[in-house]
Enzyme design. Sequence first.
Site, PDB file in Angstrom:
ATOM      1  N   ASP A  28       0.824  -1.210   0.000  1.00 29.21           N
ATOM      2  CA  ASP A  28       0.000   0.000   0.000  1.00 29.21           C
ATOM      3  C   ASP A  28       0.852   1.252   0.000  1.00 29.21           C
ATOM      4  O   ASP A  28       0.432   2.306  -0.473  1.00 29.21           O
ATOM      5  CB  ASP A  28      -0.935   0.005   1.208  1.00 29.21           C
ATOM      6  N   LYS A  56      -1.082  -5.235   3.887  1.00 27.68           N
ATOM      7  CA  LYS A  56      -2.159  -5.830   4.686  1.00 27.68           C
ATOM      8  C   LYS A  56      -1.656  -6.451   5.978  1.00 27.68           C
ATOM      9  O   LYS A  56      -0.624  -7.120   5.997  1.00 27.68           O
ATOM     10  CB  LYS A  56      -2.879  -6.866   3.818  1.00 27.68           C
TER      11      LYS A  56
HETATM   12  O1  MRU Z   1      -7.588  -3.304   2.786  1.00 27.63           O
HETATM   13  P1  MRU Z   1      -7.252  -3.616   1.353  1.00 27.63           P
HETATM   14  O2  MRU Z   1      -7.953  -4.819   0.835  1.00 27.63           O
HETATM   15  O3  MRU Z   1      -7.393  -2.414   0.455  1.00 27.63           O
HETATM   16  O4  MRU Z   1      -5.700  -3.966   1.404  1.00 27.63           O
HETATM   17  C1  MRU Z   1      -5.041  -4.263   0.202  1.00 27.63           C
HETATM   18  C2  MRU Z   1      -3.649  -4.700   0.380  1.00 27.63           C
HETATM   19  O5  MRU Z   1      -3.101  -4.681   1.464  1.00 27.63           O
HETATM   20  C3  MRU Z   1      -2.909  -5.108  -0.861  1.00 27.63           C
HETATM   21  O6  MRU Z   1      -1.969  -6.085  -0.572  1.00 27.63           O
HETATM   22  C4  MRU Z   1      -2.194  -3.868  -1.421  1.00 27.63           C
HETATM   23  O7  MRU Z   1      -3.090  -2.816  -1.611  1.00 27.63           O
HETATM   24  C5  MRU Z   1      -1.507  -4.161  -2.678  1.00 27.63           C
HETATM   25  S1  MRU Z   1      -2.619  -4.195  -4.004  1.00 27.63           S
HETATM   26  C6  MRU Z   1      -1.864  -4.449  -5.459  1.00 27.63           C
END
Ligand code: MRU
Length: 349
Positions: A242, A253
């Site tokens: 992120d 995550k």
């Molecule tokens: O809470 P989320 O589902 O938006 O979290 C997403 C993640 O942590 C993904 O691993 C990250 O955004 C990479 S997406 C290519």
Amino acid sequence: MVENKNDISLRTVEWKNNKVIMIDQTKLPNDLTFVEYDNFNQIANAIKTLIVRGAPAIGVSGAFGLALAVLQSNASLKNDLLSDLENAKKILFATRPTAVNLGWGLEEIMSVAKTGETVEQIKELVISKAKKMADEDIEINKIMGKNGSILFDDNDTIMTHCNAGALATVAYGTALGVIRATRESGKNVKVIATETRPIQQGSRLTAFELKHDGFDVSLIPDTAVGYSMANGLVSKVIVGADRIVKTGHVFNKIGTYQVATMAKQHGIPFYVAAPLSTIDMDTNANDVIIEMRKGSEVIGVGDKKTAPNDINVINPAFDMTPPELISGIITEKGIATNPFDDSIPKLFE
Ligand code: MRU
């Protein structure tokens, strides 16, 4: 709600006839359903409620939100339109704090909007830039996939956490894009997906997406990461991100840090795949805001309550993996390795 199609390639977010079409990810894996929006507030709500999620997907969704905002605006003067856009930007930006792509996507649109001379010109510029960003996201993922595929071997079993696939981007994916490109290069790979408590992006989205595309994928509970690694079931790990800061600290995550630590313990390479738009050169690791989510996601599984009444809950959505646990960061401009404070700036040259 638009329609329900089960046998199509996954495109998470799209601009069609001045509307934004998205897969409603809250309905997966049971229903592949599309929603249609013509108002930027609906996009803000979709980001907040995880109808669309994943860093690159929310970056492009934010851009499309501003494209809807220019169409919604009644302004007849350039400055009034720009101030309507600023207002929409604030609302979209406030939806989720951790993924840097959201702010990046919004700023890309704002800087293009400011170059327009007339209201009509700004509208055209904003809409075409947002569409271009969506198309570029797919192109970048494909290049990143090719770059990363050299790190994976025939017959590897690759563990991934959360969903960094087509569903987290416009299409193709970052971490899962690398897995797709590895398969496209003729290598046979298997995938182990963690379920990713509390809201199951691994089981609801990654398992769904990989099965949809014919991969050999096995699902494990998050608690079986150590077992799988200790028993030789995992060759390599790849996840998305992120936000990555210039020192190579990776925000992803919740649970990613545990997976990386366990990989280090077992000598298993741990890779991160992310576009340059996920790299934040301006923020220090300690200043990144970790989204804290509601306790209701933790006190039950689906509709079934699994915790006592009034229990206190700590529910961070993301964690930070330090650079010493990371074997490489795969981008569209190449692969950065330790020391990251040296290799990451070089990606931007
Ligand atoms: O809470 P989320 O589902 O938006 O979290 C997403 C993640 O942590 C993904 O691993 C990250 O955004 C990479 S997406 C290519």
